[in-house]
Scaffold this motif. Structure first.
Motif, short mmCIF file in Angstrom:
data_model
loop_
_atom_site.label_atom_id
_atom_site.label_comp_id
_atom_site.label_asym_id
_atom_site.label_seq_id
_atom_site.Cartn_x
_atom_site.Cartn_y
_atom_site.Cartn_z
N ASN A 106 0.82 -1.21 0.00
CA ASN A 106 0.00 0.00 0.00
C ASN A 106 0.85 1.26 0.00
N ARG A 138 0.40 -10.05 -3.37
CA ARG A 138 0.00 -11.44 -3.59
C ARG A 138 0.96 -12.42 -2.90
N ILE A 142 -2.97 -8.32 0.70
CA ILE A 142 -4.12 -7.78 -0.02
C ILE A 142 -5.12 -7.21 0.99
N ASP A 192 -8.59 -4.23 1.53
CA ASP A 192 -9.64 -3.49 0.84
C ASP A 192 -9.12 -2.12 0.39
N LYS A 221 -7.23 -2.68 -2.79
CA LYS A 221 -8.12 -2.98 -3.91
C LYS A 221 -8.74 -1.71 -4.49
N ASP A 256 -5.29 1.05 -5.45
CA ASP A 256 -4.44 0.68 -6.57
C ASP A 256 -5.03 1.11 -7.92
N ARG A 266 -17.58 1.62 -8.51
CA ARG A 266 -16.96 0.86 -7.43
C ARG A 266 -17.44 1.35 -6.06
N VAL A 273 -16.31 -5.35 -2.56
CA VAL A 273 -15.28 -4.65 -3.33
C VAL A 273 -15.08 -5.34 -4.67
N PRO A 333 -12.56 -6.05 -7.27
CA PRO A 333 -11.13 -5.97 -7.58
C PRO A 333 -10.90 -5.84 -9.08
#
Length: 208
Positions: free
Chosen positions: A16, A70, A75, A77, A80, A83, A123, A131, A133
């Motif tokens: 992040n 990953r 990962i 919220d 998601k 990004d 979104r 969410v 993605p």
């Protein structure tokens, strides 16, 4: 041993942080591109190349933060949502500036921005249900857009010939096509997400 739930992943993590760095690089990219005074032979000035460098670094952070998220289970919220927003800020800034500089048709920029802003609003509109993605199609769209913008940003036409401009145009038109198609796909995803929430009686749904 049980696997910790996804919500326990800290929001403040390296993936992040890289996303936020990408957002912070956007003003520098804009500044360098506007300051540029291209050479007479079309090879571009110092600031043009600095803009290209900043764009390249920003795009690399996109790949790096995704790989880290990953591989390390980072990962979140926030990631998601942040990004794709970071990607849209960078891509949007590049398209607008290229149009302002007279290097890219405005209709390309407008179609792309309407799609990007529309999907971002979508979104947030369905976030109560879950969410959305980035899809594989969305990631492919970003790759093609990035490649097209690189071709436009690199001041090489005056050095390698007119065919370079035609290549840039062809890739950009392909990017627009994928942008529109994936935008429609996200709309379908949003509809399915809402229907699924209503069927399960999710608290965020007004009918529950």
């Amino acid at each position: 041993m049980s696997i910790p739930p996804a919500q326990q992943v800290p929001t403040l993590n390296i993936a992040n942080v890289l996303t936020v760095v990408r957002i912070l690089l956007v003003p520098f990219f804009i500044w360098f591109l506007l300051l540029d005074e291209s050479a007479d032979d079309g090879s571009g000035g110092l600031f043009r190349w600095l803009a290209v460098a900043v764009f390249a670094v920003a795009i690399y952070t996109d790949k790096l933060d995704g790989d880290l998220a990953r591989s390390r289970g980072l990962i979140t919220d926030f990631g998601k949502i942040a990004d794709p927003i970071a990607d849209k800020l960078l891509i949007g800034a590049a398209l607008i500036l290229l149009s302002i500089l007279g290097e890219l048709w405005w209709w390309v920029t407008i179609v792309t921005l309407v799609r990007e802003l529309g999907i971002t609003v979508l979104r947030f509109a369905v976030i109560r249900y879950g969410v959305m993605p980035a899809s594989r199609g969305g990631k492919l769209k970003t790759v093609i857009q990035t490649f097209a913008i690189f071709l436009y940003l690199l001041p090489l036409a005056g050095l390698v010939g007119e065919w370079y401009n035609w290549l840039a145009v062809a890739v950009m038109l392909a990017a627009v096509a994928v942008t529109v198609v994936t935008g429609l796909d996200y709309i379908v995803q949003a509809i399915r997400l809402r229907r699924s929430a209503r069927a399960s009686g999710q608290p965020g749904d007004p009918t529950s």
